[in-house]
Write a protein that holds these residues in place. Structure first.
Motif, PDB file in Angstrom:
ATOM      1  N   LEU A   9       0.834  -1.204   0.000  1.00 29.89           N
ATOM      2  CA  LEU A   9       0.000   0.000   0.000  1.00 29.89           C
ATOM      3  C   LEU A   9       0.869   1.253   0.000  1.00 29.89           C
ATOM      4  CD1 LEU A   9      -2.848   1.253   0.220  1.00 29.89           C
ATOM      5  CD2 LEU A   9      -2.588   1.108   2.699  1.00 29.89           C
ATOM      6  N   ILE A  10       1.911   1.258   0.820  1.00 25.61           N
ATOM      7  CA  ILE A  10       2.805   2.413   0.916  1.00 25.61           C
ATOM      8  C   ILE A  10       3.489   2.685  -0.420  1.00 25.61           C
ATOM      9  CG2 ILE A  10       4.974   3.232   1.940  1.00 25.61           C
ATOM     10  CD1 ILE A  10       4.114   1.725   4.504  1.00 25.61           C
ATOM     11  N   ARG A  11       3.866   1.637  -1.126  1.00 26.75           N
ATOM     12  CA  ARG A  11       4.632   1.781  -2.365  1.00 26.75           C
ATOM     13  C   ARG A  11       3.773   2.037  -3.600  1.00 26.75           C
ATOM     14  NH1 ARG A  11       8.466   2.999   0.718  1.00 26.75           N
ATOM     15  NH2 ARG A  11       9.705   1.358   1.611  1.00 26.75           N
ATOM     16  N   GLN A  12       2.453   2.182  -3.444  1.00 23.86           N
ATOM     17  CA  GLN A  12       1.585   2.406  -4.603  1.00 23.86           C
ATOM     18  C   GLN A  12       1.857   3.727  -5.306  1.00 23.86           C
ATOM     19  OE1 GLN A  12      -2.503   1.858  -3.474  1.00 23.86           O
ATOM     20  NE2 GLN A  12      -2.295  -0.361  -3.364  1.00 23.86           N
ATOM     21  N   LYS A  13       2.235   4.738  -4.557  1.00 25.77           N
ATOM     22  CA  LYS A  13       2.573   6.026  -5.174  1.00 25.77           C
ATOM     23  C   LYS A  13       3.660   6.696  -4.347  1.00 25.77           C
ATOM     24  CE  LYS A  13      -1.854   7.676  -3.581  1.00 25.77           C
ATOM     25  NZ  LYS A  13      -2.997   8.510  -3.831  1.00 25.77           N
ATOM     26  N   PRO A  14       4.411   7.607  -4.956  1.00 23.54           N
ATOM     27  CA  PRO A  14       5.510   8.266  -4.228  1.00 23.54           C
ATOM     28  C   PRO A  14       5.005   8.929  -2.942  1.00 23.54           C
ATOM     29  CG  PRO A  14       5.605   8.799  -6.556  1.00 23.54           C
ATOM     30  CD  PRO A  14       4.305   8.071  -6.331  1.00 23.54           C
ATOM     31  N   ASN A  15       5.840   8.872  -1.901  1.00 22.01           N
ATOM     32  CA  ASN A  15       5.444   9.418  -0.605  1.00 22.01           C
ATOM     33  C   ASN A  15       6.684   9.774   0.202  1.00 22.01           C
ATOM     34  OD1 ASN A  15       6.247   7.015   1.002  1.00 22.01           O
ATOM     35  ND2 ASN A  15       4.724   6.045  -0.315  1.00 22.01           N
ATOM     36  N   ILE A  16       6.473  10.293   1.371  1.00 26.16           N
ATOM     37  CA  ILE A  16       7.592  10.756   2.202  1.00 26.16           C
ATOM     38  C   ILE A  16       8.494   9.604   2.630  1.00 26.16           C
ATOM     39  CG2 ILE A  16       6.368  10.685   4.410  1.00 26.16           C
ATOM     40  CD1 ILE A  16       7.812  13.411   5.025  1.00 26.16           C
ATOM     41  N   ALA A  17       7.935   8.415   2.803  1.00 23.63           N
ATOM     42  CA  ALA A  17       8.759   7.258   3.188  1.00 23.63           C
ATOM     43  C   ALA A  17       9.801   6.978   2.111  1.00 23.63           C
ATOM     44  CB  ALA A  17       7.880   6.033   3.425  1.00 23.63           C
ATOM     45  N   ASP A  18       9.378   7.019   0.860  1.00 21.04           N
ATOM     46  CA  ASP A  18      10.323   6.834  -0.241  1.00 21.04           C
ATOM     47  C   ASP A  18      11.321   7.987  -0.316  1.00 21.04           C
ATOM     48  OD1 ASP A  18       9.162   4.451  -1.167  1.00 21.04           O
ATOM     49  OD2 ASP A  18       7.716   5.551  -2.389  1.00 21.04           O
ATOM     50  N   ASN A  19      10.798   9.192  -0.199  1.00 20.28           N
ATOM     51  CA  ASN A  19      11.653  10.379  -0.334  1.00 20.28           C
ATOM     52  C   ASN A  19      12.758  10.433   0.712  1.00 20.28           C
ATOM     53  OD1 ASN A  19      10.098  11.199  -2.489  1.00 20.28           O
ATOM     54  ND2 ASN A  19       8.877  12.627  -1.298  1.00 20.28           N
ATOM     55  N   LEU A  20      12.470   9.963   1.933  1.00 22.19           N
ATOM     56  CA  LEU A  20      13.467  10.015   3.005  1.00 22.19           C
ATOM     57  C   LEU A  20      14.268   8.728   3.137  1.00 22.19           C
ATOM     58  CD1 LEU A  20      11.523  11.951   5.788  1.00 22.19           C
ATOM     59  CD2 LEU A  20      13.205  12.830   4.155  1.00 22.19           C
ATOM     60  N   GLY A  21      13.845   7.645   2.459  1.00 26.34           N
ATOM     61  CA  GLY A  21      14.593   6.390   2.492  1.00 26.34           C
ATOM     62  C   GLY A  21      14.213   5.454   3.620  1.00 26.34           C
ATOM     63  N   MET A  22      12.953   5.446   4.032  1.00 29.27           N
ATOM     64  CA  MET A  22      12.498   4.560   5.108  1.00 29.27           C
ATOM     65  C   MET A  22      12.305   3.138   4.585  1.00 29.27           C
ATOM     66  SD  MET A  22       9.562   6.937   6.818  1.00 29.27           S
ATOM     67  CE  MET A  22       9.813   8.699   6.978  1.00 29.27           C
ATOM     68  N   ASP A  23      12.692   2.161   5.403  1.00 27.22           N
ATOM     69  CA  ASP A  23      12.499   0.753   5.076  1.00 27.22           C
ATOM     70  C   ASP A  23      11.824   0.086   6.268  1.00 27.22           C
ATOM     71  OD1 ASP A  23      12.695  -1.662   3.640  1.00 27.22           O
ATOM     72  OD2 ASP A  23      14.582  -2.161   4.638  1.00 27.22           O
ATOM     73  N   PHE A  24      10.677  -0.538   6.044  1.00 32.59           N
ATOM     74  CA  PHE A  24       9.862  -1.100   7.117  1.00 32.59           C
ATOM     75  C   PHE A  24      10.161  -2.573   7.327  1.00 32.59           C
ATOM     76  CE2 PHE A  24       7.795   2.468   5.162  1.00 32.59           C
ATOM     77  CZ  PHE A  24       7.599   3.289   6.256  1.00 32.59           C
ATOM     78  N   ILE A  25      10.191  -2.987   8.608  1.00 36.29           N
ATOM     79  CA  ILE A  25      10.577  -4.340   8.980  1.00 36.29           C
ATOM     80  C   ILE A  25       9.514  -4.914   9.921  1.00 36.29           C
ATOM     81  CG2 ILE A  25      12.362  -5.726  10.115  1.00 36.29           C
ATOM     82  CD1 ILE A  25      14.262  -3.275   9.471  1.00 36.29           C
ATOM     83  N   SER A  26       9.040  -6.119   9.605  1.00 38.38           N
ATOM     84  CA  SER A  26       8.065  -6.783  10.467  1.00 38.38           C
ATOM     85  C   SER A  26       8.734  -7.247  11.763  1.00 38.38           C
ATOM     86  CB  SER A  26       7.442  -7.979   9.752  1.00 38.38           C
ATOM     87  OG  SER A  26       6.673  -7.547   8.656  1.00 38.38           O
ATOM     88  N   THR A  27       7.936  -7.331  12.831  1.00 34.72           N
ATOM     89  CA  THR A  27       8.406  -7.819  14.128  1.00 34.72           C
ATOM     90  C   THR A  27       7.442  -8.884  14.636  1.00 34.72           C
ATOM     91  OG1 THR A  27       7.127  -6.268  15.475  1.00 34.72           O
ATOM     92  CG2 THR A  27       9.287  -5.506  14.689  1.00 34.72           C
ATOM     93  N   PRO A  28       7.882  -9.741  15.550  1.00 29.53           N
ATOM     94  CA  PRO A  28       6.968 -10.755  16.100  1.00 29.53           C
ATOM     95  C   PRO A  28       5.962 -10.184  17.105  1.00 29.53           C
ATOM     96  CG  PRO A  28       9.156 -10.979  17.062  1.00 29.53           C
ATOM     97  CD  PRO A  28       9.252  -9.925  16.001  1.00 29.53           C
ATOM     98  N   ASP A  29       6.197  -8.970  17.592  1.00 29.47           N
ATOM     99  CA  ASP A  29       5.328  -8.340  18.583  1.00 29.47           C
ATOM    100  C   ASP A  29       4.228  -7.551  17.874  1.00 29.47           C
ATOM    101  OD1 ASP A  29       4.142  -6.902  20.634  1.00 29.47           O
ATOM    102  OD2 ASP A  29       6.005  -6.020  21.372  1.00 29.47           O
TER     103      ASP A  29
END
Length: 141
Positions: A9-29
């Protein structure tokens, strides 16, 4: 917290996460989400230090992602962000933001986010409050 569904969903269109270089990681919690961000020209001050604004954007975005996963059929919007920067991160470092939900109400979520450098030392602590509401209809857009 499983972030795989929201990554698409985040990667469907350009956004601030892409612009700043954020990478999301799943956690078990189920009440914790994680992201990394390389400190580079996209998010640095001219002196080569991580911008405080970029740090707050990372924290707010993380909390929004977390609330969106917890409430997938609702709109989750940040209404308050407050942070303290206690250490610097330099260009070339990678920071990690760890967001924990501390209040999960029907209409408000409160998250505490710790941003740390690659050495594990805290760079910033941020509190984010999200308002949880109905998604806007096409007529309201």
């Amino acid at each position: 917290m499983d972030l795989e569904k929201i990554k698409d969903l985040i990667r469907q269109k350009p956004n601030i996460a892409d612009n700043l270089g954020m990478d999301f990681i799943s956690t078990p919690d189920d009440e914790t989400c994680l992201a990394t961000m390389l400190v580079d020209s996209r998010n640095c001050q001219p002196m080569g230090l991580l911008s405080g604004g970029a740090t707050l954007a990372l924290a707010e975005y993380m909390a929004g992602v977390g609330s969106s996963i917890l409430c997938p059929d609702r709109a989750c919007v940040g209404v308050n962000v407050s942070g303290s920067h206690v250490r610097s991160a330099f260009e070339g470092d990678t920071v990690t933001a760890t967001a924990h939900i501390v209040h999960r109400g029907r209409t408000l979520h409160v998250w505490n986010v710790t941003v740390a450098g690659s050495d594990g030392k805290t760079i910033s602590t941020v509190s984010v409050m999200n308002f949880i509401t109905d998604k806007p209809t096409e007529a309201a857009k």
